[in-house]
Design an enzyme around this catalytic site. Structure first.
Site, PDB file in Angstrom:
ATOM      1  N   SER A 135      39.795  31.045  46.840  1.00  0.00           N
ATOM      2  CA  SER A 135      38.900  31.989  47.518  1.00  0.00           C
ATOM      3  C   SER A 135      38.231  32.979  46.571  1.00  0.00           C
ATOM      4  O   SER A 135      37.182  33.526  46.898  1.00  0.00           O
ATOM      5  CB  SER A 135      39.675  32.761  48.583  1.00  0.00           C
TER       6      SER A 135
ATOM      7  N   ASP B  89      38.979  43.181  50.872  1.00  0.00           N
ATOM      8  CA  ASP B  89      39.910  42.883  51.970  1.00  0.00           C
ATOM      9  C   ASP B  89      41.335  42.911  51.416  1.00  0.00           C
ATOM     10  O   ASP B  89      41.584  43.548  50.392  1.00  0.00           O
ATOM     11  CB  ASP B  89      39.537  41.554  52.654  1.00  0.00           C
TER      12      ASP B  89
ATOM     13  N   HIS C 226      41.031  40.246  48.067  1.00  0.00           N
ATOM     14  CA  HIS C 226      39.890  39.990  47.177  1.00  0.00           C
ATOM     15  C   HIS C 226      39.195  41.259  46.727  1.00  0.00           C
ATOM     16  O   HIS C 226      38.935  42.142  47.551  1.00  0.00           O
ATOM     17  CB  HIS C 226      38.898  39.072  47.894  1.00  0.00           C
TER      18      HIS C 226
END
Ligand SMILES: *[C@@H]1O[C@H](CO)[C@@H](O)[C@H](O)[C@H]1NC(C)=O
Ligand SMILES: *[C@@H]1O[C@H](CO)[C@@H](O)[C@H](O)[C@H]1NC(C)=O
Ligand SMILES: *[C@@H]1O[C@H](CO)[C@@H](O)[C@H](O)[C@H]1NC(C)=O
Length: 361
Positions: A41, A325, A328
């Site tokens: 991610s 978040d 990240h």
């Protein structure tokens, strides 16, 4: 008439000079012809959008500071990969695999998939994901399409040998595998050392495969301080802002990756591999920014997933937060990290090659 011809002969060299000048400018502007991205991610640019998974980010507030809005990047703006892509002089970001078509493939492809790991089972409780070996299957497909475009495998492999390849994966093998003993057995059957050995071995197999597909310029990213992410701190606690047990177990993997990179340089001597020490780069940049909030995430996050609540309002000043978040970094963090990767000469941050040495012909 004669006069006109005279003028033309005077001017022609000037025009040729101008065209040559423009060509060098165009080439000099972009430092590598192509860039292929493997990862999770932290590097995903939309590969998960078409998958059945809980790890998605193609909704606001993700992308709030990105020109194209929410694209499937896990960030308010650019990822570290995007920052590097800009610094390398690319005019466009590297497209995710499902969107890369035709001659676009010649500029590179992004295969990174959120929730994925080196191990196949990693992240399976979250849904579909493209694990590392599967990213390489997709890459072999790209390579045959590139062969098709050039119609000549020697030209194609010459092209592929000049591309930059980055591989940054393994965080989910901890977060969404080893540290979820209620779902995965790995945490119960392997010691941290054994697990780090297994991951490094599987990474090695995949890096050799990547080399067999023509990669000769490869940067392998270590894992960042997972134990300092808001979600891990919330789940396991941590004093004052990091859960150090996680960081020291992840470091066992990083140490093996550095050794692996050195071994690959010795054994595959037609290629250059370098290790990017994300831990050291974060340690360098963060103290320079006094105002950053290290503990909270900028967006309101979903408790277990750590991703932003869809359509929630994020913090107003994103540059005051390290994390967007639960896992990240914000674009402002990514900018500092990307700039540092690009410019640092410290062997602590990147070794044995700096990025400039890596991409130098
Ligand atoms: C990376 O940097 C950290 C901190 O500067 C250091 O402790 C570590 O040994 C370096 N190497 C690896 C492989 O992590
Ligand atoms: C960081 O954010 C949290 C939650 O919003 C807040 O409680 C804390 O005081 C902030 N820390 C700093 C240094 O601003
Ligand atoms: C955001 O915060 C930074 C650092 O505190 C500050 O320099 C900047 O002006 C702020 N931006 C806005 C739009 O308030």
């Amino acid at each position: 008439m004669a006069n006109f011809n005279q003028k033309l002969t005077l001017f022609l060299p000037f025009f040729f000079f101008l065209i040559l000048k423009l060509q060098t400018y165009a080439q000099g502007d972009q430092q590598v012809p192509c860039y292929f991205i493997f990862g999770d991610s932290l590097a995903d640019a939309g590969n998960n959008n078409i998958l059945l998974t809980l790890t998605k980010s193609n909704y606001p507030p993700y992308g709030i500071d990105f020109p194209l809005g929410a694209t499937g990047r896990f960030c308010n703006g650019r990822t570290i990969i995007d920052v590097l892509t800009d610094l390398l002089g690319f005019k466009q970001y590297i497209p995710p695999f499902p969107k890369a078509i035709g001659r676009q493939l010649l500029q590179g492809v992004n295969y990174a998939s959120a929730g994925s790991g080196i191990r196949q089972e990693t992240g399976k409780d979250l849904g579909q994901r493209v694990w590392l070996a599967k990213q390489l299957v997709q890459h072999s497909n790209t390579v045959s399409r590139i062969n098709g475009i050039f119609g000549n495998s020697r030209v194609a492999s010459d092209h592929l040998s000049k591309c930059l390849y980055t591989v940054g994966i393994g965080s989910n093998d901890y977060i969404n595998n080893y540290y979820k003993p209620e779902i995965y057995v790995s945490g119960n059957i392997y010691s941290p050392e054994e697990y780090a050995d297994i991951l490094a071995k599987e990474l090695e197999t995949n890096l050799k495969l990547l080399h067999s597909f023509g990669a000769k310029v490869v940067a392998v990213f270590g894992l960042s301080g997972i134990g300092c992410t808001p979600t891990v701190v919330e789940k396991f606690g941590g004093q004052p802002i990091c859960y150090n047990k996680v960081n020291s177990e992840v470091q066992l993997f990083n140490d093996r990756v550095q050794t692996l990179v050195n071994r690959l340089n010795k054994n595959l001597n037609d290629a250059k591999f370098t290790y990017v020490n994300i831990t050291s780069i974060f340690a360098e940049i963060l103290p320079q920014i006094a105002y950053i909030n290290f503990t909270a995430s900028c967006c309101e996050r979903m408790k277990d997933l750590g991703t932003c609540v869809p359509f929630s309002a994020p913090c107003s000043n994103r540059s005051n937060y390290e994390f967007f978040d639960g896992f990240h970094p914000t674009e402002s963090t990514n900018k500092l990290v990307g700039n540092r990767i690009f410019t640092t000469k410290s062997p602590q941050d990147i070794s044995p090659y700096t990025l400039q040495q890596l991409i130098a012909a």
